[in-house]
Write a protein that holds these residues in place. Structure first.
Motif, PDB file in Angstrom:
ATOM      1  N   MET B   1       0.871  -1.129   0.075  1.00 23.86           N
ATOM      2  CA  MET B   1      -0.011   0.044   0.025  1.00 23.86           C
ATOM      3  C   MET B   1       0.874   1.141  -0.056  1.00 23.86           C
ATOM      4  O   MET B   1       1.814   1.320   0.898  1.00 23.86           O
ATOM      5  CB  MET B   1      -0.978   0.028   1.295  1.00 23.86           C
ATOM      6  N   SER B   2       0.325   2.248  -0.735  1.00 23.98           N
ATOM      7  CA  SER B   2       1.370   3.593  -0.784  1.00 23.98           C
ATOM      8  C   SER B   2       1.205   4.413   0.248  1.00 23.98           C
ATOM      9  O   SER B   2       0.227   4.292   0.910  1.00 23.98           O
ATOM     10  CB  SER B   2       0.928   4.445  -2.119  1.00 23.98           C
ATOM     11  N   GLU B   3       2.322   4.891   0.442  1.00 27.03           N
ATOM     12  CA  GLU B   3       2.386   5.980   1.616  1.00 27.03           C
ATOM     13  C   GLU B   3       1.361   7.139   1.299  1.00 27.03           C
ATOM     14  O   GLU B   3       1.207   7.520   0.283  1.00 27.03           O
ATOM     15  CB  GLU B   3       3.813   6.608   1.826  1.00 27.03           C
ATOM     16  N   GLN B   4       0.658   7.637   2.379  1.00 26.72           N
ATOM     17  CA  GLN B   4      -0.379   8.839   2.014  1.00 26.72           C
ATOM     18  C   GLN B   4       0.567   9.797   2.148  1.00 26.72           C
ATOM     19  O   GLN B   4       1.397  10.125   3.080  1.00 26.72           O
ATOM     20  CB  GLN B   4      -1.441   8.725   3.118  1.00 26.72           C
ATOM     21  N   PRO B  29      -2.621   8.736  -1.837  1.00 25.46           N
ATOM     22  CA  PRO B  29      -1.599   8.110  -2.103  1.00 25.46           C
ATOM     23  C   PRO B  29      -0.562   8.627  -2.752  1.00 25.46           C
ATOM     24  O   PRO B  29      -0.734   9.444  -3.921  1.00 25.46           O
ATOM     25  CB  PRO B  29      -2.203   6.614  -2.698  1.00 25.46           C
ATOM     26  N   ASP B  30       0.807   8.452  -2.332  1.00 24.88           N
ATOM     27  CA  ASP B  30       1.950   8.913  -3.138  1.00 24.88           C
ATOM     28  C   ASP B  30       1.925   8.446  -4.579  1.00 24.88           C
ATOM     29  O   ASP B  30       1.616   7.272  -4.897  1.00 24.88           O
ATOM     30  CB  ASP B  30       3.150   8.450  -2.432  1.00 24.88           C
ATOM     31  N   GLY B  31       2.112   9.396  -5.333  1.00 22.85           N
ATOM     32  CA  GLY B  31       2.278   9.092  -6.857  1.00 22.85           C
ATOM     33  C   GLY B  31       0.831   9.311  -7.450  1.00 22.85           C
ATOM     34  O   GLY B  31       0.832   8.694  -8.488  1.00 22.85           O
ATOM     35  N   THR B  32      -0.199   9.613  -6.750  1.00 25.99           N
ATOM     36  CA  THR B  32      -1.338   9.838  -7.305  1.00 25.99           C
ATOM     37  C   THR B  32      -1.383  10.944  -8.534  1.00 25.99           C
ATOM     38  O   THR B  32      -0.932  11.782  -8.373  1.00 25.99           O
ATOM     39  CB  THR B  32      -2.622  10.339  -6.408  1.00 25.99           C
ATOM     40  N   PRO B  68       2.954  12.732 -11.269  1.00 28.02           N
ATOM     41  CA  PRO B  68       2.636  11.961 -10.164  1.00 28.02           C
ATOM     42  C   PRO B  68       2.731  13.044  -8.988  1.00 28.02           C
ATOM     43  O   PRO B  68       3.702  13.974  -8.975  1.00 28.02           O
ATOM     44  CB  PRO B  68       3.596  10.728  -9.913  1.00 28.02           C
ATOM     45  N   HIS B  70       3.407  14.097  -5.239  1.00 31.75           N
ATOM     46  CA  HIS B  70       4.256  13.790  -3.844  1.00 31.75           C
ATOM     47  C   HIS B  70       3.824  14.741  -2.942  1.00 31.75           C
ATOM     48  O   HIS B  70       3.335  15.826  -2.925  1.00 31.75           O
ATOM     49  CB  HIS B  70       5.720  13.777  -4.217  1.00 31.75           C
ATOM     50  N   GLN B  71       4.356  14.415  -1.750  1.00 39.67           N
ATOM     51  CA  GLN B  71       4.165  15.379  -0.283  1.00 39.67           C
ATOM     52  C   GLN B  71       4.430  16.771  -0.737  1.00 39.67           C
ATOM     53  O   GLN B  71       5.585  16.994  -0.967  1.00 39.67           O
ATOM     54  CB  GLN B  71       5.015  14.706   0.735  1.00 39.67           C
TER      55      GLN B  71
END
Lengths: 139, 84
Positions: B1-4, B29-32, B68, B70-71
């Motif tokens: 599961m991807s990091e939020q 999710p990271d990369g959305t 994508p 990212h944070q």
């Protein structure tokens, strides 16, 4: 000179910003709020900008005008409410000769209208308000 | 599961009015991809697909819907423009 402002626009300052003693011609364009839109009476237009990207895009237009026409160009656009008859946008372009000055000035306003993230909200005399941003046209 | 991750979404013109805010924080999710943000907007004022001609900016520069996220990113939804 690139300016996004909630204050009144100053054409003299814009022309001064493109002054160059090697340039023999300066062309200007002033866009104002028109009283009629699609057969409805307008009292004002309110402008909103995505300021960071709008400034960057206006600066790119100025660089392109320099590269294409050898012109110096200054562009100013209002944000907020602009009543009928008042200027919302001004472009000044100077170049060594008039043909390039006219071309650069037209390039500036034409590119602004398709590229720069600014939106108008029509304010009609009956109090109705309407954004012009394509959201009434479904995908 | 991807990091939020948490991203900021900038809204303008009728989108801002419909959502009732000029910026939102979304947890995704990271990369959305940027183009997926539309489906995560709150409220019932924005049904269905994104409007025709919607473009995207990422951290104040134009980008494509597949970029994508990212944070800490800031994504802007740019409706067809109407300045001048």
């Amino acid at each position: 000179m690139i300016l996004l402002t909630a204050e009144s626009l100053d054409l003299v300052a814009l022309v001064a910003a493109v002054f160059n003693s090697e340039h023999g011609g300066t062309a200007t364009f002033v866009g104002t709020t028109r009283r009629e839109a699609e057969q409805r009476e307008v009292v004002a237009i309110a402008y909103e900008a995505y300021e960071e990207l709008a400034r960057a895009e206006l600066a790119r237009i100025a660089e392109e005008a320099q590269a294409r026409f050898g012109a110096a160009i200054a562009i100013a656009h209002r944000t907020g409410r602009v009543d009928v008859g008042h200027p919302s946008v001004m472009v000044a372009a100077s170049a060594p000769h008039r043909a390039a000055a006219f071309s650069a000035c037209r390039f500036g306003i034409d590119e602004l209208k398709v590229r720069v993230p600014l939106w108008k909200q029509m304010i009609y005399i009956d109090g109705a308000e309407e954004w012009v941003d394509g959201r009434d046209r479904p995908a | 599961m991807s990091e939020q991750i948490v991203v900021t979404v900038r809204l303008f013109a009728s989108l801002r009015a419909a959502v009732g805010a000029d910026r939102l924080s979304l947890s995704l999710p990271d990369g959305t991809p940027v183009g997926a943000v539309w489906a995560h907007l709150p409220g019932t004022a924005l049904p269905g697909d994104p409007p025709a001609g919607l473009r995207y900016a990422l951290n104040h520069e134009w980008t494509l819907p597949g970029a994508p996220l990212h944070q800490g990113d800031e994504v802007a939804l740019v409706l067809p423009v109407s300045g001048g």
